[in-house]
Motif scaffolding. Structure first.
Motif, PDB file in Angstrom:
ATOM      1  N   ILE A 224       3.224  10.078 -10.059  1.00 53.74           N
ATOM      2  CA  ILE A 224       2.369  10.458 -11.193  1.00 53.74           C
ATOM      3  C   ILE A 224       1.864  11.890 -11.019  1.00 53.74           C
ATOM      4  O   ILE A 224       1.846  12.669 -11.968  1.00 53.74           O
ATOM      5  N   ALA A 225       1.494  12.228  -9.785  1.00 52.93           N
ATOM      6  CA  ALA A 225       0.912  13.546  -9.512  1.00 52.93           C
ATOM      7  C   ALA A 225       1.959  14.660  -9.436  1.00 52.93           C
ATOM      8  O   ALA A 225       1.621  15.829  -9.611  1.00 52.93           O
TER       9      ALA A 225
ATOM     10  N   HIS B 282       0.835  -1.212   0.000  1.00 48.33           N
ATOM     11  CA  HIS B 282       0.000   0.000   0.000  1.00 48.33           C
ATOM     12  C   HIS B 282       0.871   1.263   0.000  1.00 48.33           C
ATOM     13  O   HIS B 282       0.566   2.228  -0.712  1.00 48.33           O
ATOM     14  N   GLN B 283       1.943   1.232   0.792  1.00 49.58           N
ATOM     15  CA  GLN B 283       2.864   2.374   0.816  1.00 49.58           C
ATOM     16  C   GLN B 283       3.519   2.577  -0.540  1.00 49.58           C
ATOM     17  O   GLN B 283       3.638   3.702  -1.027  1.00 49.58           O
ATOM     18  N   ALA B 284       3.945   1.490  -1.167  1.00 50.14           N
ATOM     19  CA  ALA B 284       4.579   1.580  -2.484  1.00 50.14           C
ATOM     20  C   ALA B 284       3.609   2.192  -3.489  1.00 50.14           C
ATOM     21  O   ALA B 284       3.995   3.049  -4.297  1.00 50.14           O
ATOM     22  N   ASN B 285       2.359   1.766  -3.436  1.00 50.86           N
ATOM     23  CA  ASN B 285       1.360   2.307  -4.350  1.00 50.86           C
ATOM     24  C   ASN B 285       1.118   3.798  -4.103  1.00 50.86           C
ATOM     25  O   ASN B 285       0.964   4.578  -5.053  1.00 50.86           O
ATOM     26  N   ALA B 286       1.121   4.205  -2.845  1.00 50.45           N
ATOM     27  CA  ALA B 286       0.930   5.627  -2.519  1.00 50.45           C
ATOM     28  C   ALA B 286       2.057   6.470  -3.108  1.00 50.45           C
ATOM     29  O   ALA B 286       1.811   7.552  -3.671  1.00 50.45           O
ATOM     30  N   PHE B 287       3.285   5.979  -3.014  1.00 53.57           N
ATOM     31  CA  PHE B 287       4.412   6.730  -3.574  1.00 53.57           C
ATOM     32  C   PHE B 287       4.389   6.719  -5.102  1.00 53.57           C
ATOM     33  O   PHE B 287       4.784   7.684  -5.747  1.00 53.57           O
ATOM     34  N   ARG B 288       3.912   5.631  -5.681  1.00 54.65           N
ATOM     35  CA  ARG B 288       3.772   5.586  -7.145  1.00 54.65           C
ATOM     36  C   ARG B 288       2.765   6.642  -7.603  1.00 54.65           C
ATOM     37  O   ARG B 288       2.988   7.356  -8.576  1.00 54.65           O
ATOM     38  N   GLU B 289       1.673   6.760  -6.867  1.00 56.05           N
ATOM     39  CA  GLU B 289       0.675   7.782  -7.198  1.00 56.05           C
ATOM     40  C   GLU B 289       1.236   9.195  -7.025  1.00 56.05           C
ATOM     41  O   GLU B 289       0.927  10.088  -7.812  1.00 56.05           O
ATOM     42  N   LYS B 290       2.065   9.396  -6.001  1.00 50.86           N
ATOM     43  CA  LYS B 290       2.721  10.701  -5.818  1.00 50.86           C
ATOM     44  C   LYS B 290       3.624  11.006  -7.004  1.00 50.86           C
ATOM     45  O   LYS B 290       3.699  12.151  -7.459  1.00 50.86           O
TER      46      LYS B 290
END
Length: 69
Positions: free
Chosen positions: A19-20, A9-17
């Motif tokens: 992108i943003a 979940h943390q990895a996905n949050a940073f991946r989204e960051k």
């Protein structure tokens, strides 16, 4: 939630960051990779216990036998 799932979940949050926030994309991706590595480590740690009495019950691997057909 187990540790592996939390790390994913943390990895996905940073991946989204990443992108943003294109300006800091590389930094966020590096952080996502670190969390993915933690998730892999968490997934590899399994606890296996063997009682000494069970060691005697373990038979050695069978040797290959040829059939006489």
């Amino acid at each position: 939630m187990d540790r592996r799932t939390a790390c994913l979940h943390q990895a996905n949050a940073f991946r989204e960051k990443a992108i943003a926030d294109p300006e800091h994309h590389d930094e966020w991706i590096d952080e996502a990779i670190r969390w993915l590595e933690r998730a892999m480590e968490a997934g590899c740690h399994a606890v296996v216990t063997v009682e000494p009495s069970e060691l005697c019950a373990i038979s050695p691997p069978a040797t290959e036998r040829t059939s006489s057909r």
